[in-house]
Design a protein around this motif. Structure first.
Motif, PDB file in Angstrom:
ATOM      1  N   ARG A   6       0.840  -1.193   0.000  1.00  0.00           N
ATOM      2  CA  ARG A   6       0.000   0.000   0.000  1.00  0.00           C
ATOM      3  C   ARG A   6       0.874   1.242   0.000  1.00  0.00           C
ATOM      4  NH1 ARG A   6      -2.505  -3.514  -1.370  1.00  0.00           N
ATOM      5  NH2 ARG A   6      -4.457  -4.323  -0.599  1.00  0.00           N
ATOM      6  N   THR A   7       0.325   2.306  -0.579  1.00  0.00           N
ATOM      7  CA  THR A   7       1.085   3.546  -0.734  1.00  0.00           C
ATOM      8  C   THR A   7       0.782   4.561   0.354  1.00  0.00           C
ATOM      9  OG1 THR A   7      -0.638   4.576  -2.093  1.00  0.00           O
ATOM     10  CG2 THR A   7       1.065   3.267  -3.238  1.00  0.00           C
ATOM     11  N   GLY A   8      -0.362   4.405   0.999  1.00  0.00           N
ATOM     12  CA  GLY A   8      -0.807   5.431   1.940  1.00  0.00           C
ATOM     13  C   GLY A   8      -1.623   6.509   1.236  1.00  0.00           C
ATOM     14  N   ILE A   9      -1.737   6.426  -0.069  1.00  0.00           N
ATOM     15  CA  ILE A   9      -2.571   7.363  -0.838  1.00  0.00           C
ATOM     16  C   ILE A   9      -3.911   6.664  -1.060  1.00  0.00           C
ATOM     17  CG2 ILE A   9      -2.757   8.693  -2.970  1.00  0.00           C
ATOM     18  CD1 ILE A   9       0.342   8.323  -3.251  1.00  0.00           C
ATOM     19  N   PRO A  10      -4.966   7.164  -0.428  1.00  0.00           N
ATOM     20  CA  PRO A  10      -6.249   6.458  -0.469  1.00  0.00           C
ATOM     21  C   PRO A  10      -6.735   6.113  -1.886  1.00  0.00           C
ATOM     22  CG  PRO A  10      -6.345   8.252   1.106  1.00  0.00           C
ATOM     23  CD  PRO A  10      -5.039   8.377   0.386  1.00  0.00           C
ATOM     24  N   GLU A  11      -6.605   7.032  -2.825  1.00  0.00           N
ATOM     25  CA  GLU A  11      -7.099   6.773  -4.182  1.00  0.00           C
ATOM     26  C   GLU A  11      -6.311   5.637  -4.844  1.00  0.00           C
ATOM     27  OE1 GLU A  11      -5.950   9.887  -3.244  1.00  0.00           O
ATOM     28  OE2 GLU A  11      -7.887  10.821  -2.845  1.00  0.00           O
ATOM     29  N   VAL A  12      -5.007   5.639  -4.655  1.00  0.00           N
ATOM     30  CA  VAL A  12      -4.162   4.595  -5.246  1.00  0.00           C
ATOM     31  C   VAL A  12      -4.383   3.266  -4.536  1.00  0.00           C
ATOM     32  CG1 VAL A  12      -1.771   3.879  -5.696  1.00  0.00           C
ATOM     33  CG2 VAL A  12      -2.451   6.270  -6.040  1.00  0.00           C
ATOM     34  N   ASP A  13      -4.480   3.315  -3.211  1.00  0.00           N
ATOM     35  CA  ASP A  13      -4.711   2.076  -2.465  1.00  0.00           C
ATOM     36  C   ASP A  13      -6.048   1.435  -2.842  1.00  0.00           C
ATOM     37  OD1 ASP A  13      -2.265   2.325  -1.298  1.00  0.00           O
ATOM     38  OD2 ASP A  13      -3.019   3.069   0.627  1.00  0.00           O
ATOM     39  N   ALA A  14      -7.055   2.250  -3.125  1.00  0.00           N
ATOM     40  CA  ALA A  14      -8.347   1.714  -3.584  1.00  0.00           C
ATOM     41  C   ALA A  14      -8.171   1.009  -4.929  1.00  0.00           C
ATOM     42  CB  ALA A  14      -9.380   2.832  -3.691  1.00  0.00           C
ATOM     43  N   LEU A  15      -7.363   1.587  -5.809  1.00  0.00           N
ATOM     44  CA  LEU A  15      -7.091   0.956  -7.104  1.00  0.00           C
ATOM     45  C   LEU A  15      -6.308  -0.353  -6.919  1.00  0.00           C
ATOM     46  CD1 LEU A  15      -6.139   4.108  -9.223  1.00  0.00           C
ATOM     47  CD2 LEU A  15      -8.238   2.728  -9.411  1.00  0.00           C
ATOM     48  N   ILE A  16      -5.390  -0.362  -5.975  1.00  0.00           N
ATOM     49  CA  ILE A  16      -4.629  -1.584  -5.679  1.00  0.00           C
ATOM     50  C   ILE A  16      -5.575  -2.667  -5.168  1.00  0.00           C
ATOM     51  CG2 ILE A  16      -2.888  -2.604  -4.146  1.00  0.00           C
ATOM     52  CD1 ILE A  16      -1.347   0.086  -4.387  1.00  0.00           C
ATOM     53  N   ASN A  17      -6.504  -2.295  -4.293  1.00  0.00           N
ATOM     54  CA  ASN A  17      -7.482  -3.262  -3.784  1.00  0.00           C
ATOM     55  C   ASN A  17      -8.314  -3.852  -4.922  1.00  0.00           C
ATOM     56  OD1 ASN A  17      -6.630  -2.831  -1.161  1.00  0.00           O
ATOM     57  ND2 ASN A  17      -8.244  -1.346  -0.708  1.00  0.00           N
ATOM     58  N   THR A  18      -8.727  -2.985  -5.838  1.00  0.00           N
ATOM     59  CA  THR A  18      -9.510  -3.445  -6.993  1.00  0.00           C
ATOM     60  C   THR A  18      -8.684  -4.400  -7.838  1.00  0.00           C
ATOM     61  OG1 THR A  18     -10.813  -1.418  -7.030  1.00  0.00           O
ATOM     62  CG2 THR A  18     -10.729  -2.690  -9.077  1.00  0.00           C
ATOM     63  N   ARG A  19      -7.442  -4.026  -8.092  1.00  0.00           N
ATOM     64  CA  ARG A  19      -6.565  -4.873  -8.908  1.00  0.00           C
ATOM     65  C   ARG A  19      -6.345  -6.230  -8.259  1.00  0.00           C
ATOM     66  NH1 ARG A  19      -3.200  -8.398  -9.462  1.00  0.00           N
ATOM     67  NH2 ARG A  19      -1.575  -8.382 -10.972  1.00  0.00           N
ATOM     68  N   GLU A  20      -6.141  -6.256  -6.951  1.00  0.00           N
ATOM     69  CA  GLU A  20      -5.950  -7.524  -6.245  1.00  0.00           C
ATOM     70  C   GLU A  20      -7.213  -8.386  -6.304  1.00  0.00           C
ATOM     71  OE1 GLU A  20      -4.515  -6.322  -2.404  1.00  0.00           O
ATOM     72  OE2 GLU A  20      -2.439  -6.227  -3.106  1.00  0.00           O
ATOM     73  N   ALA A  21      -8.372  -7.762  -6.180  1.00  0.00           N
ATOM     74  CA  ALA A  21      -9.636  -8.505  -6.261  1.00  0.00           C
ATOM     75  C   ALA A  21      -9.812  -9.097  -7.663  1.00  0.00           C
ATOM     76  CB  ALA A  21     -10.809  -7.596  -5.909  1.00  0.00           C
ATOM     77  N   GLU A  22      -9.507  -8.312  -8.689  1.00  0.00           N
ATOM     78  CA  GLU A  22      -9.620  -8.806 -10.067  1.00  0.00           C
ATOM     79  C   GLU A  22      -8.640  -9.951 -10.305  1.00  0.00           C
ATOM     80  OE1 GLU A  22     -11.962  -8.158 -11.994  1.00  0.00           O
ATOM     81  OE2 GLU A  22     -12.747  -6.214 -11.366  1.00  0.00           O
ATOM     82  N   GLN A  23      -7.446  -9.846  -9.750  1.00  0.00           N
ATOM     83  CA  GLN A  23      -6.456 -10.912  -9.918  1.00  0.00           C
ATOM     84  C   GLN A  23      -6.895 -12.180  -9.193  1.00  0.00           C
ATOM     85  OE1 GLN A  23      -3.715 -10.857 -11.976  1.00  0.00           O
ATOM     86  NE2 GLN A  23      -3.628 -13.040 -11.514  1.00  0.00           N
TER      87      GLN A  23
END
Length: 147
Positions: A6-23
């Protein structure tokens, strides 16, 4: 303890969460695909073995007819011809059933592959969104890195 992914940047972390869910969804589809492939490979082999056995029975019946024709005897020839014809009808019935089931198997596998490829695209797109977000300058930073 912070998550190193996680980056600590809420918008980016939300995108990371989405990417992990899709993966995760993609990974699950791949596991199911592999299991189904094992089953369909075994079933296909079984179907082809049934068809080959029917073809061997027909070939054997043809051989017996040839032998009966060589040896003479109308009754033996008629019986051998009837066995050959029954074996051929059975071969056609089995071959038609094998063809139908193999078409269903192939169609289902193609549908599964299409779903997997679509999910792969979603996962890749979600990863690209993370990269794009990380490549943009932070909103609190002036363009040029604050210099």
């Amino acid at each position: 303890m912070t998550d190193p992914r996680r980056t600590g940047i809420p918008e980016v972390d939300a995108l990371i969460n989405t990417r992990e869910a899709e993966q995760r969804t993609l990974d699950e589809l791949i596991v199911v695909h592999k299991a189904e492939n094992t089953v369909t490979t075994a079933r296909s082999a079984d179907l082809l073995a049934q068809q080959a056995a029917a073809r061997r029975r027909w070939a054997a019946a043809k051989g017996l007819l040839t032998k009966a024709q060589e040896l003479g005897g109308a009754v033996e020839i008629a019986a051998a011809r009837e066995r050959r014809d029954r074996a051929y009808v059975e071969l056609e019935r089995i071959s038609d059933a094998v063809t139908r089931e193999m078409q269903l198997i192939t169609s289902a596998r193609l549908d599964d592959l299409g779903k997997t490829m679509l999910q792969m695209r979603r996962s890749w797109d979600a990863g690209s969104a993370v990269i794009d977000a990380l490549a943009r300058p932070a909103r609190h930073e002036p363009p040029g890195g604050g210099r």
